[in-house]
Scaffold this motif. Structure first.
Motif, PDB file in Angstrom:
ATOM      1  N   SER A   1       0.825  -1.213   0.000  1.00 32.45           N
ATOM      2  CA  SER A   1       0.000   0.000   0.000  1.00 32.45           C
ATOM      3  C   SER A   1       0.854   1.257   0.000  1.00 32.45           C
ATOM      4  O   SER A   1       0.522   2.250  -0.663  1.00 32.45           O
ATOM      5  CB  SER A   1      -0.930   0.000   1.218  1.00 32.45           C
ATOM      6  OG  SER A   1      -1.831  -1.089   1.175  1.00 32.45           O
ATOM      7  N   THR A   2       1.969   1.228   0.724  1.00 32.75           N
ATOM      8  CA  THR A   2       2.869   2.382   0.751  1.00 32.75           C
ATOM      9  C   THR A   2       3.406   2.697  -0.645  1.00 32.75           C
ATOM     10  O   THR A   2       3.370   3.844  -1.103  1.00 32.75           O
ATOM     11  CB  THR A   2       4.045   2.121   1.713  1.00 32.75           C
ATOM     12  OG1 THR A   2       3.558   2.086   3.049  1.00 32.75           O
ATOM     13  CG2 THR A   2       5.099   3.222   1.604  1.00 32.75           C
ATOM     14  N   VAL A   3       3.898   1.680  -1.322  1.00 32.16           N
ATOM     15  CA  VAL A   3       4.479   1.888  -2.650  1.00 32.16           C
ATOM     16  C   VAL A   3       3.395   2.248  -3.667  1.00 32.16           C
ATOM     17  O   VAL A   3       3.609   3.102  -4.540  1.00 32.16           O
ATOM     18  CB  VAL A   3       5.254   0.639  -3.095  1.00 32.16           C
ATOM     19  CG1 VAL A   3       5.814   0.818  -4.503  1.00 32.16           C
ATOM     20  CG2 VAL A   3       6.400   0.355  -2.125  1.00 32.16           C
ATOM     21  N   LEU A   4       2.236   1.617  -3.556  1.00 29.73           N
ATOM     22  CA  LEU A   4       1.133   1.933  -4.467  1.00 29.73           C
ATOM     23  C   LEU A   4       0.710   3.388  -4.318  1.00 29.73           C
ATOM     24  O   LEU A   4       0.562   4.108  -5.315  1.00 29.73           O
ATOM     25  CB  LEU A   4      -0.047   1.003  -4.186  1.00 29.73           C
ATOM     26  CG  LEU A   4      -1.314   1.222  -5.034  1.00 29.73           C
ATOM     27  CD1 LEU A   4      -1.010   1.061  -6.516  1.00 29.73           C
ATOM     28  CD2 LEU A   4      -2.416   0.257  -4.598  1.00 29.73           C
ATOM     29  N   ALA A   5       0.524   3.839  -3.086  1.00 28.11           N
ATOM     30  CA  ALA A   5       0.125   5.231  -2.844  1.00 28.11           C
ATOM     31  C   ALA A   5       1.201   6.202  -3.303  1.00 28.11           C
ATOM     32  O   ALA A   5       0.905   7.228  -3.938  1.00 28.11           O
ATOM     33  CB  ALA A   5      -0.178   5.438  -1.364  1.00 28.11           C
ATOM     34  N   ALA A   6       2.458   5.890  -3.013  1.00 27.56           N
ATOM     35  CA  ALA A   6       3.562   6.766  -3.421  1.00 27.56           C
ATOM     36  C   ALA A   6       3.650   6.857  -4.939  1.00 27.56           C
ATOM     37  O   ALA A   6       3.893   7.934  -5.499  1.00 27.56           O
ATOM     38  CB  ALA A   6       4.887   6.251  -2.844  1.00 27.56           C
ATOM     39  N   GLY A   7       3.447   5.739  -5.617  1.00 28.37           N
ATOM     40  CA  GLY A   7       3.495   5.750  -7.083  1.00 28.37           C
ATOM     41  C   GLY A   7       2.368   6.562  -7.691  1.00 28.37           C
ATOM     42  O   GLY A   7       2.581   7.329  -8.641  1.00 28.37           O
ATOM     43  N   LEU A   8       1.166   6.417  -7.146  1.00 28.48           N
ATOM     44  CA  LEU A   8       0.010   7.147  -7.693  1.00 28.48           C
ATOM     45  C   LEU A   8       0.149   8.651  -7.505  1.00 28.48           C
ATOM     46  O   LEU A   8      -0.159   9.430  -8.413  1.00 28.48           O
ATOM     47  CB  LEU A   8      -1.279   6.644  -7.040  1.00 28.48           C
ATOM     48  CG  LEU A   8      -1.687   5.205  -7.381  1.00 28.48           C
ATOM     49  CD1 LEU A   8      -2.909   4.788  -6.581  1.00 28.48           C
ATOM     50  CD2 LEU A   8      -1.950   5.059  -8.877  1.00 28.48           C
ATOM     51  N   ILE A   9       0.612   9.074  -6.330  1.00 27.75           N
ATOM     52  CA  ILE A   9       0.748  10.514  -6.120  1.00 27.75           C
ATOM     53  C   ILE A   9       1.972  11.050  -6.858  1.00 27.75           C
ATOM     54  O   ILE A   9       1.995  12.214  -7.293  1.00 27.75           O
ATOM     55  CB  ILE A   9       0.813  10.846  -4.609  1.00 27.75           C
ATOM     56  CG1 ILE A   9       0.436  12.312  -4.382  1.00 27.75           C
ATOM     57  CG2 ILE A   9       2.171  10.545  -4.026  1.00 27.75           C
ATOM     58  CD1 ILE A   9      -0.965  12.669  -4.788  1.00 27.75           C
ATOM     59  N   ALA A  10       2.996  10.197  -7.043  1.00 26.85           N
ATOM     60  CA  ALA A  10       4.153  10.615  -7.834  1.00 26.85           C
ATOM     61  C   ALA A  10       3.750  10.858  -9.283  1.00 26.85           C
ATOM     62  O   ALA A  10       4.281  11.755  -9.946  1.00 26.85           O
ATOM     63  CB  ALA A  10       5.255   9.556  -7.762  1.00 26.85           C
ATOM     64  N   LEU A  11       2.802  10.062  -9.790  1.00 25.93           N
ATOM     65  CA  LEU A  11       2.309  10.248 -11.154  1.00 25.93           C
ATOM     66  C   LEU A  11       1.686  11.632 -11.316  1.00 25.93           C
ATOM     67  O   LEU A  11       1.947  12.333 -12.298  1.00 25.93           O
ATOM     68  CB  LEU A  11       1.286   9.164 -11.482  1.00 25.93           C
ATOM     69  CG  LEU A  11       0.648   9.212 -12.872  1.00 25.93           C
ATOM     70  CD1 LEU A  11       1.702   9.049 -13.962  1.00 25.93           C
ATOM     71  CD2 LEU A  11      -0.422   8.127 -13.011  1.00 25.93           C
ATOM     72  N   ILE A  12       0.871  12.046 -10.346  1.00 23.13           N
ATOM     73  CA  ILE A  12       0.272  13.382 -10.379  1.00 23.13           C
ATOM     74  C   ILE A  12       1.356  14.447 -10.290  1.00 23.13           C
ATOM     75  O   ILE A  12       1.332  15.452 -11.021  1.00 23.13           O
ATOM     76  CB  ILE A  12      -0.736  13.553  -9.221  1.00 23.13           C
ATOM     77  CG1 ILE A  12      -1.904  12.574  -9.370  1.00 23.13           C
ATOM     78  CG2 ILE A  12      -1.245  14.988  -9.161  1.00 23.13           C
ATOM     79  CD1 ILE A  12      -2.785  12.820 -10.562  1.00 23.13           C
ATOM     80  N   ALA A  13       2.325  14.232  -9.406  1.00 23.98           N
ATOM     81  CA  ALA A  13       3.388  15.217  -9.205  1.00 23.98           C
ATOM     82  C   ALA A  13       4.229  15.410 -10.463  1.00 23.98           C
ATOM     83  O   ALA A  13       4.488  16.544 -10.896  1.00 23.98           O
ATOM     84  CB  ALA A  13       4.279  14.783  -8.036  1.00 23.98           C
ATOM     85  N   VAL A  14       4.655  14.309 -11.065  1.00 22.97           N
ATOM     86  CA  VAL A  14       5.508  14.392 -12.261  1.00 22.97           C
ATOM     87  C   VAL A  14       4.740  15.017 -13.420  1.00 22.97           C
ATOM     88  O   VAL A  14       5.286  15.860 -14.154  1.00 22.97           O
ATOM     89  CB  VAL A  14       6.040  12.996 -12.643  1.00 22.97           C
ATOM     90  CG1 VAL A  14       6.797  13.057 -13.969  1.00 22.97           C
ATOM     91  CG2 VAL A  14       6.953  12.458 -11.551  1.00 22.97           C
ATOM     92  N   GLN A  15       3.482  14.636 -13.609  1.00 20.77           N
ATOM     93  CA  GLN A  15       2.672  15.229 -14.675  1.00 20.77           C
ATOM     94  C   GLN A  15       2.555  16.736 -14.494  1.00 20.77           C
ATOM     95  O   GLN A  15       2.700  17.505 -15.451  1.00 20.77           O
ATOM     96  CB  GLN A  15       1.274  14.610 -14.678  1.00 20.77           C
ATOM     97  CG  GLN A  15       1.180  13.247 -15.317  1.00 20.77           C
ATOM     98  CD  GLN A  15      -0.243  12.733 -15.326  1.00 20.77           C
ATOM     99  OE1 GLN A  15      -0.836  12.466 -14.286  1.00 20.77           O
ATOM    100  NE2 GLN A  15      -0.816  12.601 -16.494  1.00 20.77           N
ATOM    101  N   THR A  16       2.270  17.155 -13.276  1.00 22.10           N
ATOM    102  CA  THR A  16       2.095  18.586 -13.001  1.00 22.10           C
ATOM    103  C   THR A  16       3.380  19.350 -13.254  1.00 22.10           C
ATOM    104  O   THR A  16       3.375  20.397 -13.920  1.00 22.10           O
ATOM    105  CB  THR A  16       1.643  18.788 -11.540  1.00 22.10           C
ATOM    106  OG1 THR A  16       0.432  18.058 -11.313  1.00 22.10           O
ATOM    107  CG2 THR A  16       1.408  20.255 -11.253  1.00 22.10           C
ATOM    108  N   ILE A  17       4.485  18.838 -12.737  1.00 27.25           N
ATOM    109  CA  ILE A  17       5.763  19.534 -12.897  1.00 27.25           C
ATOM    110  C   ILE A  17       6.166  19.625 -14.363  1.00 27.25           C
ATOM    111  O   ILE A  17       6.578  20.693 -14.844  1.00 27.25           O
ATOM    112  CB  ILE A  17       6.858  18.823 -12.070  1.00 27.25           C
ATOM    113  CG1 ILE A  17       6.569  18.975 -10.583  1.00 27.25           C
ATOM    114  CG2 ILE A  17       8.239  19.384 -12.412  1.00 27.25           C
ATOM    115  CD1 ILE A  17       7.453  18.122  -9.694  1.00 27.25           C
ATOM    116  N   LEU A  18       6.042  18.526 -15.097  1.00 27.98           N
ATOM    117  CA  LEU A  18       6.415  18.539 -16.518  1.00 27.98           C
ATOM    118  C   LEU A  18       5.530  19.484 -17.315  1.00 27.98           C
ATOM    119  O   LEU A  18       6.006  20.213 -18.186  1.00 27.98           O
ATOM    120  CB  LEU A  18       6.338  17.125 -17.088  1.00 27.98           C
ATOM    121  CG  LEU A  18       7.409  16.133 -16.622  1.00 27.98           C
ATOM    122  CD1 LEU A  18       7.200  14.774 -17.265  1.00 27.98           C
ATOM    123  CD2 LEU A  18       8.812  16.652 -16.935  1.00 27.98           C
TER     124      LEU A  18
END
Length: 386
Positions: A316-333
């Motif tokens: 669950s930790t890695v799944l949650a981190a990956g999902l929010i990282a996807l939002i973060a990377v998309q926004t930054i790019l």
């Protein structure tokens, strides 16, 4: 009998947790609401033009319908335990690869790239599903690898092999933006999983070499590099879009021209309601309004990682981190592209850019994060493979 029902309710409440993370839910709904409002403003002129001046809400209606589907998915997924995704990780991976390969055979070609497929009248982009699938599979692999993720065999070859299964079809589709995005998110997940930093640095170097080689063979991508470095050298063609974006941002000033008063949205700025919607945000709301929206994204990302750190198990930790990282990377790019800090990549802004598949998937992913947040008060169970 009454006591038995009471205990049953109490057990169920303990299983689900007291409630989802309310601050995170509020942030998601705020961004969605503001995104739909700005989409209407950014797309109204294009909508009038495309409908022969009969409707200004063509794109808003489609986006709102997909938002409704996404909210339904978010509610449903918030009720499904994370263990469900653990069980179906490999089947999802197989379906995603099949859909990506189907695009190459029966996909719709736009500007020389095949990225969309139409099934039973439903048009969608399989790469959006593939991003989610990669995160779920990486989380499952992390659970299986345990502390062995630091080793080259697992932390590099294990994750890398799974990633290549998705990246190869994307490369054949000429979908460089998805490759860059998934590569960046994969690095974040591998870091959280425990892959040794030296392998991540080596992988980053290899990624740079890959992008250079890929761009050299893909003419359309090479044109984007030229437009990024010297947009003023071809203001009427290759540099046109980024120059119009910068004009929009600059004309907004500190307080903006006012909601609905953008000038660039009147068919001057291409994709003004999609990849470049943030330029319209800057023009209408100014630096202050744009900064507030960025702050909302920052709060969402911070809260998402907070949920990940307090998840009840490693998966669950890695799944949650990956999902929010996807939002973060998309926004930054996306922000970097709109301001010309990076060449145009075709990466949309979450919750804002027009695109039904992406919006529905993003909201569904937020539902999974809400589900994980239900378990935040439980003691973390760290699975370790010896």
């Amino acid at each position: 009998m009454a006591a038995g029902k009471l205990y049953a309710k109490e057990d169920r409440r303990k299983m689900l947790g007291e409630t989802v993370d309310i601050p995170f839910l509020i942030l998601v709904l705020l961004l969605l609401t503001v995104g739909l409002i700005m989409l209407y403003s950014a797309s109204s002129a294009q909508s009038m033009y495309d409908t022969l001046y009969t409707s200004s809400v063509k794109y808003l209606q489609k986006q709102a319908a997909c938002a409704g589907i996404g909210l339904a998915c978010m509610w449903l997924f918030s009720r499904i335990p994370a263990a469900f995704w653990l069980r179906i990780a490999w089947p999802l991976y197989g379906v995603s690869i099949a859909l990506l390969l189907l695009v190459l055979v029966a996909g719709e070609s736009v500007n020389g790239a095949r990225r969309w497929i139409n099934i039973a009248g439903l048009q969608f982009q399989p790469s959006e599903i593939a991003k989610f699938t990669m995160i779920v599979l990486f989380a499952k692999l992390t659970k299986g690898f345990g502390t062995d993720a630091r080793k080259f065999r697992y932390g590099v070859l294990g994750f890398g092999g799974a990633l290549l299964g998705i990246l190869i079809p994307l490369a054949l589709e000429k979908h460089l933006s998805a490759i860059m995005l998934m590569g960046a998110v994969a690095v974040v997940i591998m870091f959280v999983a425990g892959t040794h930093p030296k392998w991540l640095l080596a992988g980053a170097g290899a990624a740079v070499v890959f992008v250079i080689v890929y761009v050299s063979f893909m003419g359309y991508a090479g044109d984007r590099i030229t437009a990024w470095l010297h947009p003023e050298s071809d203001p009427s063609d290759k540099g046109y879009q980024i120059l119009q974006s910068l004009y929009a941002i600059g004309s907004g000033g500190l307080f903006g021209l006012g909601f609905g008063k953008s000038r660039q949205k009147y068919l001057y700025l291409p994709f003004q309601y999609n990849d470049y919607i943030f330029a319209i945000v800057c023009e209408e709301l100014g630096l202050i309004g744009a900064a507030l929206i960025i702050a909302l994204f920052g709060a969402l990302i911070f809260r998402g990682f907070w949920i990940a750190l307090r998840a009840s198990d490693r998966f669950s930790t890695v799944l949650a981190a990956g999902l929010i990282a996807l939002i973060a990377v998309q926004t930054i790019l996306n922000l970097c592209v709109v301001t010309n800090l990076l060449p145009s990549t075709g990466i949309a802004m979450p919750f804002f850019s027009y695109g039904g598949t992406a919006l529905a998937v993003n909201l569904g992913e937020m539902g999974i994060l809400l589900s994980i947040s239900r378990q935040r008060n439980k003691t973390k169970n760290q699975e370790v493979t010896t």
